[in-house]
Design an enzyme around this catalytic site. Structure first.
Site, PDB file in Angstrom:
ATOM      1  N   TYR A  52       5.068  10.252  -2.694  1.00 13.16           N
ATOM      2  CA  TYR A  52       3.964  11.398  -2.762  1.00 13.16           C
ATOM      3  C   TYR A  52       3.192  11.343  -3.550  1.00 13.16           C
ATOM      4  O   TYR A  52       3.461  11.496  -5.023  1.00 13.16           O
ATOM      5  CB  TYR A  52       4.271  12.462  -2.283  1.00 13.16           C
ATOM      6  CG  TYR A  52       3.906  12.917  -1.098  1.00 13.16           C
ATOM      7  CD1 TYR A  52       2.892  13.376  -0.286  1.00 13.16           C
ATOM      8  CD2 TYR A  52       4.814  13.233   0.188  1.00 13.16           C
ATOM      9  CE1 TYR A  52       1.987  13.550   0.507  1.00 13.16           C
ATOM     10  CE2 TYR A  52       4.286  13.949   1.641  1.00 13.16           C
ATOM     11  CZ  TYR A  52       3.085  13.326   1.684  1.00 13.16           C
ATOM     12  OH  TYR A  52       2.449  13.626   2.977  1.00 13.16           O
ATOM     13  N   GLU A  54      -0.280  12.793  -3.753  1.00 10.50           N
ATOM     14  CA  GLU A  54      -1.843  13.290  -3.350  1.00 10.50           C
ATOM     15  C   GLU A  54      -2.161  13.542  -4.345  1.00 10.50           C
ATOM     16  O   GLU A  54      -1.616  14.162  -5.919  1.00 10.50           O
ATOM     17  CB  GLU A  54      -1.575  14.480  -2.925  1.00 10.50           C
ATOM     18  CG  GLU A  54      -1.168  14.442  -1.611  1.00 10.50           C
ATOM     19  CD  GLU A  54      -0.901  16.135  -0.762  1.00 10.50           C
ATOM     20  OE1 GLU A  54      -1.088  17.164  -1.720  1.00 10.50           O
ATOM     21  OE2 GLU A  54      -0.680  16.341   0.477  1.00 10.50           O
ATOM     22  N   ASP A 198     -20.256  -1.183   6.478  1.00 11.17           N
ATOM     23  CA  ASP A 198     -19.054  -0.983   7.568  1.00 11.17           C
ATOM     24  C   ASP A 198     -18.911  -2.595   7.385  1.00 11.17           C
ATOM     25  O   ASP A 198     -19.480  -4.231   8.755  1.00 11.17           O
ATOM     26  CB  ASP A 198     -19.052  -0.291   8.240  1.00 11.17           C
ATOM     27  CG  ASP A 198     -17.919  -0.647   8.988  1.00 11.17           C
ATOM     28  OD1 ASP A 198     -16.544  -1.092   8.841  1.00 11.17           O
ATOM     29  OD2 ASP A 198     -17.436   0.087   9.607  1.00 11.17           O
ATOM     30  N   THR A 224     -11.988  -2.262   6.304  1.00 13.52           N
ATOM     31  CA  THR A 224     -10.448  -2.092   6.298  1.00 13.52           C
ATOM     32  C   THR A 224     -10.500  -3.759   5.205  1.00 13.52           C
ATOM     33  O   THR A 224     -10.733  -4.285   4.680  1.00 13.52           O
ATOM     34  CB  THR A 224     -10.282  -2.582   8.147  1.00 13.52           C
ATOM     35  OG1 THR A 224     -10.784  -4.215   7.823  1.00 13.52           O
ATOM     36  CG2 THR A 224     -10.469  -1.751   8.432  1.00 13.52           C
ATOM     37  N   LYS A 227      -8.721  -7.709   8.418  1.00 13.44           N
ATOM     38  CA  LYS A 227      -9.004  -8.219   9.128  1.00 13.44           C
ATOM     39  C   LYS A 227      -9.816  -9.368   7.744  1.00 13.44           C
ATOM     40  O   LYS A 227      -8.695  -9.978   7.704  1.00 13.44           O
ATOM     41  CB  LYS A 227     -10.978  -7.301   9.732  1.00 13.44           C
ATOM     42  CG  LYS A 227     -10.508  -6.289  10.459  1.00 13.44           C
ATOM     43  CD  LYS A 227     -11.187  -5.704  11.347  1.00 13.44           C
ATOM     44  CE  LYS A 227     -10.740  -4.496  11.749  1.00 13.44           C
ATOM     45  NZ  LYS A 227     -12.028  -4.095  12.585  1.00 13.44           N
ATOM     46  N   ARG A 233      -2.509  -3.457   6.790  1.00 11.48           N
ATOM     47  CA  ARG A 233      -3.534  -2.415   7.544  1.00 11.48           C
ATOM     48  C   ARG A 233      -4.158  -1.425   6.543  1.00 11.48           C
ATOM     49  O   ARG A 233      -3.688  -0.503   5.900  1.00 11.48           O
ATOM     50  CB  ARG A 233      -3.263  -1.739   9.039  1.00 11.48           C
ATOM     51  CG  ARG A 233      -2.530  -2.412   9.849  1.00 11.48           C
ATOM     52  CD  ARG A 233      -2.300  -2.152  11.387  1.00 11.48           C
ATOM     53  NE  ARG A 233      -3.487  -1.940  11.733  1.00 11.48           N
ATOM     54  CZ  ARG A 233      -4.609  -3.054  12.438  1.00 11.48           C
ATOM     55  NH1 ARG A 233      -3.245  -4.181  12.547  1.00 11.48           N
ATOM     56  NH2 ARG A 233      -5.321  -3.042  13.313  1.00 11.48           N
TER      57      ARG A 233
END
Ligand SMILES: *Cc1c(COP(=O)(O)O)cnc(C)c1O
Length: 428
Positions: A52, A54, A198, A224, A227, A233
């Protein structure tokens, strides 16, 4: 790792294996998909999934960040270097969240955003009616010119002047032509809007210099990572220094909790891979392949939206062939050619049964296929389209597709299914 999975969960192991066989034995033409390298796969499947983190490097809410800080900093520096951006945020879970973060970084809920309509090639998150982006924001949509299949920048400027949105989004999910980000930037400035670009689909082409970069012309660039960029991903935001703090706060704590450090690790690797000569020739070949495929399909009488392509994808208008997009996509899947049905500009058919087919060349290019194989694939597609009711022809194409795949193994790490037929030259 495969052995552990096989041992502890043979059921899931078998399903993963089946998917590996599918990915290696099919001609995958979905333009948003790819094959990551073994290095990316390993990083993504590493122990970083256990951590974790954060916050941001050196500003975390949990201890034990000796390594994660270094990994995230590396990913950020690589992203900045590759895209020539002032600032990068590598935490968005995916492209959709990255977009929402970009909007909320710059404007208040209820503001007007202007993006390309989904049915014209835009993404859900560009303000399409079922997306939260059209519920939290007022959405104005623009289209492509149905005659040319291309943007009419004068018309886009008129819409912007009429509605005076707070954000104008450039970029698309199904647009086969190069986008003039500089013009979008100018239109946004004229109407006092922010310009968010984008480049989810074309970011791999952008870093290779095969498509103009929006970085100099946009307040925020969103992409992203999975692609054409060929990473795991995930999502990535790039921006000018003046927006850096707002972007970071919009991602965390604005929209997300703990970042997916295993994905960020994989992104770091993918960004290093993208900074190589091999990646450059891959990107060039993606476009060469798309052009070759479009040309051959046109020779078979397919109506190519906008008459061709500048990038990795091709939109086929099937109305002249009198075949529905969904029907052809399903028949092609049975023929081991994986595509997706798609709306075309000005489509009067609904999105769940549209008039077009969307195909692209990133996956087949990663496998090493070139123009010669694109001609073969165009022949396969044509044969299926002409024999859409004939299952034995579809099966025959499927066998040939599998053979073609067996000659272009998935780099490094996927199983090639056993060859059940002798090899022969493809004449189609
Ligand atoms: C794929 C895509 C996205 C969303 O990506 P997800 O990772 O599926 O959330 C956003 N914008 C565009 C233009 C896309 O093509």
């Amino acid at each position: 790792m495969a052995t552990a999975l096989e041992l502890y969960d043979p059921q899931v192991y078998e399903l993963v294996r089946q998917e590996e066989v599918r990915q290696s034995g099919k001609i995958r033409l979905i333009p948003s998909e790819n094959y990551v390298s073994k290095a990316v796969m390993m990083a993504t499947g590493s122990c970083l999934t256990n951590k974790y983190s954060e916050g941001y490097p050196n500003r975390r809410y949990y201890e034990g960040q000796q390594v994660t800080d270094l990994i995230e900093t590396l990913a950020i520096e690589r992203a900045k270097g590759l895209f020539h951006a002032d600032h990068a945020n590598v935490q968005p879970y995916s492209g959709s969240v990255a977009n929402l973060a970009a909007y909320t970084a710059l404007v208040e809920p209820g503001s007007t955003i202007m993006g390309l309509k989904l049915t014209e090639g835009g993404h859900l998150t560009h303000g399409w009616n079922v997306s939260a982006t059209s519920k939290f924001f007022k959405s104005v949509q623009y289209s492509v010119d149905p005659k040319t299949g291309r943007f009419d920048y004068t018309r886009i400027e008129e819409i912007a002047k009429k509605h005076r949105p707070s954000i104008i989004i450039s970029g698309a999910t199904a647009y086969p032509r190069e986008i003039d980000f500089e013009v979008f930037g100018r239109i946004a400035r004229e109407v006092g809007a922010y310009h968010i670009s984008d480049i989810a689909h074309v970011s791999g082409l952008v870093v290779a210099g095969c498509h103009k970069s929006p970085v100099p012309y946009a307040d925020i660039v969103s992409t992203t990572t999975h692609k054409t960029l060929r990473g795991p991903r995930g999502g990535l935001l790039l921006c000018k220094t003046e927006h850096a703090e707002k972007v970071d706060r919009a991602v965390f704590p604005g929209l997300q909790g703990g970042p997916h450090m295993h994905t960020i690790t994989g992104i770091a690797v993918a960004l290093a891979e993208a900074n190589t000569r091999e990646f450059l020739s891959y990107a060039k070949q993606i476009i060469a392949n798309a052009k070759a495929l479009a040309e051959k399909l046109a020779e078979h009488g397919f109506d190519i939206v906008s008459g061709g392509t500048d990038n990795h994808l091709i939109l086929i208008d099937l109305r002249s062939k009198k075949i529905a997009g969904k029907k052809l996509a399903k028949a092609l899947d049975r023929a081991s050619i994986v595509t997706n049905y798609n709306t075309i500009p000005g489509d009067t058919a609904p999105p769940f049964n549209p008039s077009g087919l969307r195909i692209g060349t990133p996956s087949v290019t990663t496998r090493g296929m070139r123009e010669k194989e694109m001609a073969i694939i165009a022949g396969f597609i044509n044969r299926v389209a002409e024999n859409i009711e004939n299952e034995s022809v579809i099966e025959e194409v499927s066998k040939k597709a599998l053979l073609l795949c067996s000659e272009f193994s998935v780099p490094d790490h996927f199983i090639i299914p056993n060859k059940t037929e002798p090899q022969y030259m493809y004449s189609e």
